[in-house]
Design a protein around this motif. Structure first.
Motif, mmCIF file in Angstrom:
data_model
loop_
_atom_site.group_PDB
_atom_site.id
_atom_site.type_symbol
_atom_site.label_atom_id
_atom_site.label_comp_id
_atom_site.label_asym_id
_atom_site.label_seq_id
_atom_site.Cartn_x
_atom_site.Cartn_y
_atom_site.Cartn_z
ATOM 1 N N UNK A 6 0.859 -1.178 0.000
ATOM 2 C CA UNK A 6 0.000 0.000 0.000
ATOM 3 C C UNK A 6 0.899 1.233 0.000
ATOM 4 N N UNK A 7 0.565 2.279 -0.764
ATOM 5 C CA UNK A 7 1.410 3.481 -0.751
ATOM 6 C C UNK A 7 1.304 4.206 0.581
ATOM 7 N N UNK A 8 2.450 4.515 1.150
ATOM 8 C CA UNK A 8 2.479 5.170 2.459
ATOM 9 C C UNK A 8 3.463 6.332 2.448
ATOM 10 N N UNK A 9 3.097 7.403 3.151
ATOM 11 C CA UNK A 9 4.005 8.521 3.374
ATOM 12 C C UNK A 9 4.565 8.413 4.789
ATOM 13 N N UNK A 10 5.825 8.066 4.894
ATOM 14 C CA UNK A 10 6.469 7.896 6.198
ATOM 15 C C UNK A 10 7.071 9.225 6.629
ATOM 16 N N UNK A 172 -3.055 -1.192 5.666
ATOM 17 C CA UNK A 172 -3.530 -2.055 4.589
ATOM 18 C C UNK A 172 -4.938 -2.564 4.912
ATOM 19 N N UNK A 173 -5.153 -2.943 6.183
ATOM 20 C CA UNK A 173 -6.477 -3.393 6.605
ATOM 21 C C UNK A 173 -7.512 -2.287 6.529
ATOM 22 N N UNK A 174 -7.097 -1.062 6.812
ATOM 23 C CA UNK A 174 -8.020 0.070 6.712
ATOM 24 C C UNK A 174 -8.459 0.263 5.262
ATOM 25 N N UNK A 175 -7.531 0.177 4.345
ATOM 26 C CA UNK A 175 -7.911 0.271 2.929
ATOM 27 C C UNK A 175 -8.874 -0.850 2.546
ATOM 28 N N UNK A 202 -3.640 6.666 -2.488
ATOM 29 C CA UNK A 202 -2.579 6.984 -3.452
ATOM 30 C C UNK A 202 -1.336 7.439 -2.711
ATOM 31 N N UNK A 203 -0.230 7.480 -3.430
ATOM 32 C CA UNK A 203 1.025 7.934 -2.837
ATOM 33 C C UNK A 203 0.980 9.443 -2.604
ATOM 34 N N UNK A 204 1.844 9.957 -1.728
ATOM 35 C CA UNK A 204 1.883 11.414 -1.519
ATOM 36 C C UNK A 204 2.118 12.201 -2.807
ATOM 37 N N UNK A 205 2.948 11.680 -3.705
ATOM 38 C CA UNK A 205 3.216 12.402 -4.952
ATOM 39 C C UNK A 205 1.984 12.434 -5.842
ATOM 40 N N UNK A 206 1.254 11.327 -5.932
ATOM 41 C CA UNK A 206 0.023 11.304 -6.706
ATOM 42 C C UNK A 206 -1.015 12.224 -6.084
ATOM 43 N N UNK A 207 -1.096 12.216 -4.758
ATOM 44 C CA UNK A 207 -2.052 13.064 -4.048
ATOM 45 C C UNK A 207 -1.838 14.533 -4.394
#
Length: 212
Positions: A6-10, A172-175, A202-207
């Motif tokens: 899942x795309x994540x912003x850390x 991932x479960x939330x999605x 979506x990823x931060x860049x896509x967002x």
């Protein structure tokens, strides 16, 4: 488990390399294409930007920018400003120089209108709700933000929601629960009628690309 699924912003302070270089090295060497590192708090450390003098701000931007470039940061994932006051326009604009892709700050510290462009950098707010508890609870929290921000306040349907100290498996479960609840017709509008917001993570860049 599920890191990379899942795309994540850390949100990591890049200045932590001074204290925990081994951990930072591990995070980067094990990162997947879905793991995006973004700046947290207030730069390469933790302070109140509006409490800085003009000279101290320049020194802070220089320090933070040096770390951002070293670690490939160009997104400010969490811009915190002390005791909850709106960050000044001058200080917010200053951060667009080191985080030109996008900036997120707590809703209570983000002045209207948001989202908006600040020196051509997308700026938006993080709601008070955070993803915690169980994936079911987190999915309902996402929809509560949608109802307030999009349906009540009329903002564009691009939501960024903070999650502190949760695992990739939890997110991932939330999605998964978002998709399941929508398929079940569990999400409703302000009048109680079922709706399908078509939640997509979506990823931060896509967002920020879509938001801009």
């Amino acid at each position: 488990r599920h890191r990379g699924d899942i795309p994540l912003g850390w949100g990591f302070n890049p200045g932590l390399v001074e204290d925990i270089p081994g951990v930072m090295n591990y995070l980067y060497t094990t990162a997947t294409p879905q793991d995006i590192f973004v700046a947290a708090n207030s730069g390469a450390g933790y302070l109140n930007p509006d409490a800085l003098t003009e000279l101290a701000l320049l020194r802070w931007l220089w320090r933070s920018g040096r770390y951002y470039r070293a670690f490939g940061y160009d997104i400010q994932g969490f811009l915190l400003n002390g005791n909850g006051a709106h960050i000044s326009q001058r200080r917010l604009s200053a951060f667009t120089f080191i985080a030109p892709v996008g900036i997120l700050s707590p809703e209570i510290q983000t002045d209207e209108p948001w989202p908006r462009l600040q020196r051509n950098t997308p700026v938006s707010a993080l709601p008070a709700e955070s993803l915690a508890g169980t994936p079911d609870i987190a999915a309902e929290a996402v929809h509560s933000v949608y109802k307030r921000a999009v349906l009540e306040e009329g903002r564009p349907p691009f939501l960024a929601i903070r999650s502190a100290f949760q695992s990739p498996t939890f997110l991932w479960g939330t999605r998964d629960r978002l998709a399941a609840f929508e398929a079940e017709g569990r999400f409703t509008d302000l009048g109680g009628e079922p709706i399908q917001p078509n939640y997509t993570v979506v990823s931060p860049y896509t967002f920020f690309f879509l938001l801009k």
